[in-house]
Design an enzyme around this catalytic site. Structure first.
Site, PDB file in Angstrom:
ATOM      1  CD  GLU A 322      -3.126   0.875   2.156  1.00  0.00           C
ATOM      2  OE1 GLU A 322      -4.065   0.108   1.864  1.00  0.00           O
ATOM      3  OE2 GLU A 322      -3.035   1.451   3.245  1.00  0.00           O
ATOM      4  CG  HIS A 351       7.459 -30.205   3.176  1.00  0.00           C
ATOM      5  ND1 HIS A 351       8.049 -31.357   2.725  1.00  0.00           N
ATOM      6  CD2 HIS A 351       8.047 -29.919   4.369  1.00  0.00           C
ATOM      7  CE1 HIS A 351       8.946 -31.775   3.615  1.00  0.00           C
ATOM      8  NE2 HIS A 351       8.960 -30.921   4.613  1.00  0.00           N
ATOM      9  CE  LYS A 455     -11.493   2.645   2.289  1.00  0.00           C
ATOM     10  NZ  LYS A 455     -11.010   3.546   3.361  1.00  0.00           N
TER      11      LYS A 455
END
Length: 528
Positions: A322, A351, A455
């Site tokens: 950000e 793994h 937003k």
């Protein structure tokens, strides 16, 4: 490079902070002295920029704001006596409140003490507290914390179901700078309804962490919530862990917040040194710049070799991405900057995806986080002379070596143990590294226009939904998607309307879809 030369390079570039017991090894990044020297003018400017920022300069020009998260752990640095006093008093109030809650001096109406916490927040108001809780919360904390950090109804239900028999002893933290951010607002409303469903007065359980005079602050005042703590416009969400955002939940869990602040302060002191080789944050910024050619061309893979640091990579995702993910630089030039961050934990990674890291696309550099202390008590031997902690250390060193052999660069950060001081130091180290790197590439690390754009787009979709529902409620007959769009004055938003209607239909929200769902254009829709 042969083993002897590598050993010498390791010694030449190893940074050690004696007070914190922290090591930083950038020797497996393949920069040379010429490259370091070429960046000296940029670093001189970065150090000067950081010094001005700490003095109270407007470091976030887009929002005309100071950037002062460094003052939170050293209030004497704040540019005015009033700010210094406010920071000091807030910390004292947090500690006093936590003590009263833990001792039962402040308690819920139907119980002798609070036992749990629901922390409602999003982004920086959740990731920092979550990371610190995972890293530092005692095995049996005075209050056990639970996070609502999304607007997912099923996720909210899961938390509330787990707490259904202890809601009457659960404290609620609502963390939102404005009080209007949808995710924490939604979480607060849902939790408030859950309390009402058990005939519990929400105000007797609620704490607001928000800006003074925000919508949330006024609501908390009007309803008489238990407490209110301030958020500052000069502290961004992703750098707010040392503010009330992180300190309130940490203190309530019994975490030593003074030690966390002290660790951050010690690291801040170390990262003010205007010398790349003796400044750990500058060494990180140098390594990031080298790895990505100053353009973020490689991802940062964070591999903490300690279970309690599992969430560090998630925390760094927001802090780094950000802050550095910007389309424009400070001169308005299109640059598309950023560094992508992902990670899991070692030795789980052995793994999972180390196979690709070693042999796949070389589009990354690794950061290995090492913790020297295995556990508080002596470890039993798994094999003769070998403990499970020895295996973990071996996996880390083996991964580092295997990556280097295949020309994959890595950084190793080593701390003596996971405690409040070292966690505070890690947070401060990366905050400063982000600030220095941002200066190197000439971007504003302290705003987030892309987040704001998302937003606004979400708000537009919700407004469109209201219009679509109004159309369907007025009409008595079935309509095509095109007809709905036309009547809602949104002819260019048919795809969005289709997805809105599909969602409402799936949740039995007064909408019926008729026809072949695999052929959206042929569908008819009506109110149910």
């Amino acid at each position: 490079m042969d083993a002897r030369a590598l050993w010498q390079r390791y010694q030449n570039w190893l940074y050690f902070h004696e007070g914190l017991g922290l090591y930083l090894d950038v020797s497996r990044m393949r920069f040379d002295d010429t490259f370091v020297e070429s960046l000296r003018p940029k670093f001189d400017k970065a150090f000067a920029d950081m010094a001005e920022l700490e003095k109270g300069a407007i470091a976030n020009p887009d929002e005309n704001r100071m950037v002062g998260h460094y003052w939170l752990r050293n209030p004497d640095l704040a540019p005015t006596p009033e700010l210094t006093q406010e920071i000091v008093q807030t910390l004292e109030q947090i500690e006093a409140f936590a003590d009263k809650v833990q001792t039962g001096a402040i308690h819920p109406p139907r119980a002798s003490r609070f036992t749990d916490i629901i922390s409602i927040g999003i982004g920086g108001s959740a990731l920092g507290p979550q990371f610190v809780a995972e890293a530092l919360s005692p095995d049996f904390p005075p209050l056990k914390i639970h996070f609502i950090d999304n607007s997912d109804p099923a996720g909210i239900d899961r938390i509330l179901t787990h707490l259904r028999n202890s809601l009457s002893s659960t404290l609620v933290l609502v963390i939102s700078k404005s009080g209007g951010t949808p995710e924490p607002r939604n979480g607060m409303i849902e939790v408030k309804k859950a309390y009402a469903g058990q005939n519990l007065e929400f105000a007797h359980y609620a704490v607001a962490i928000t800006s003074v005079d925000s919508y949330l602050d006024k609501l908390a005042q009007t309803e008489g919530w238990l407490a209110r703590f301030p958020m500052y416009d000069w502290v961004g969400g992703r750098t707010s862990e040392m503010s009330a955002v992180g300190l309130v939940p940490a203190a309530l869990q019994g975490i030593d917040v003074r030690a966390m602040l002290e660790g951050a302060k010690e690291m801040d002191d170390a990262t003010r040194v205007a010398d790349v080789k003796n400044n750990p944050a500058a060494l990180l910024a140098l390594s990031w710049y080298f790895a990505g050619n100053g353009k973020g061309e490689k991802d940062m893979v964070v591999l903490p070799y300690k279970d309690s640091l599992l969430l560090f990579s998630r925390y760094l995702q927001q802090l780094v991405m950000e802050s550095l993910g910007k389309e424009k630089d400070l001169d308005g030039k299109t640059v598309y900057q950023g560094i992508a961050v992902y990670g899991n934990k070692g030795s789980t990674d052995q793994h999972a995806y180390v196979q690709q890291l070693r042999e796949g696309v070389p589009n990354f550099f690794a950061t290995l986080i090492e913790v020297l202390e295995d556990r508080k008590t002596p470890s039993p031997e798994i094999d003769p002379g070998v403990t499970s902690g020895d295996y973990l250390s071996g996996f880390l060193q083996g991964t580092r070596q295997a990556l280097y052999e295949n020309h994959r660069d890595s950084i190793t950060v080593t701390i003596p143990q996971v405690n409040a001081r070292t966690v505070g130091a890690l947070i401060a180290l990366y905050e400063r590294a982000v600030g220095l790197y941002a200066s190197l590439v000439n971007i504003n690390a302290y705003h987030q226009p892309g987040v704001e754009a998302g937003k606004k787009a979400a708000a537009a979709i919700l407004d469109l939904q209201k219009r679509v529902v109004e159309v369907l409620q007025k009409e008595k007959s079935e309509l095509s998607l095109a007809e709905v769009a036309e009547k809602a004055n949104a002819a260019d938003q048919i795809e969005a309307i289709y997805k809105i209607l599909r969602h409402l239909h799936a949740n039995h929200r007064g909408v019926m879809l008729h026809g072949n769902l695999a052929q959206p254009s042929s569908l008819k829709v009506s109110a149910s």
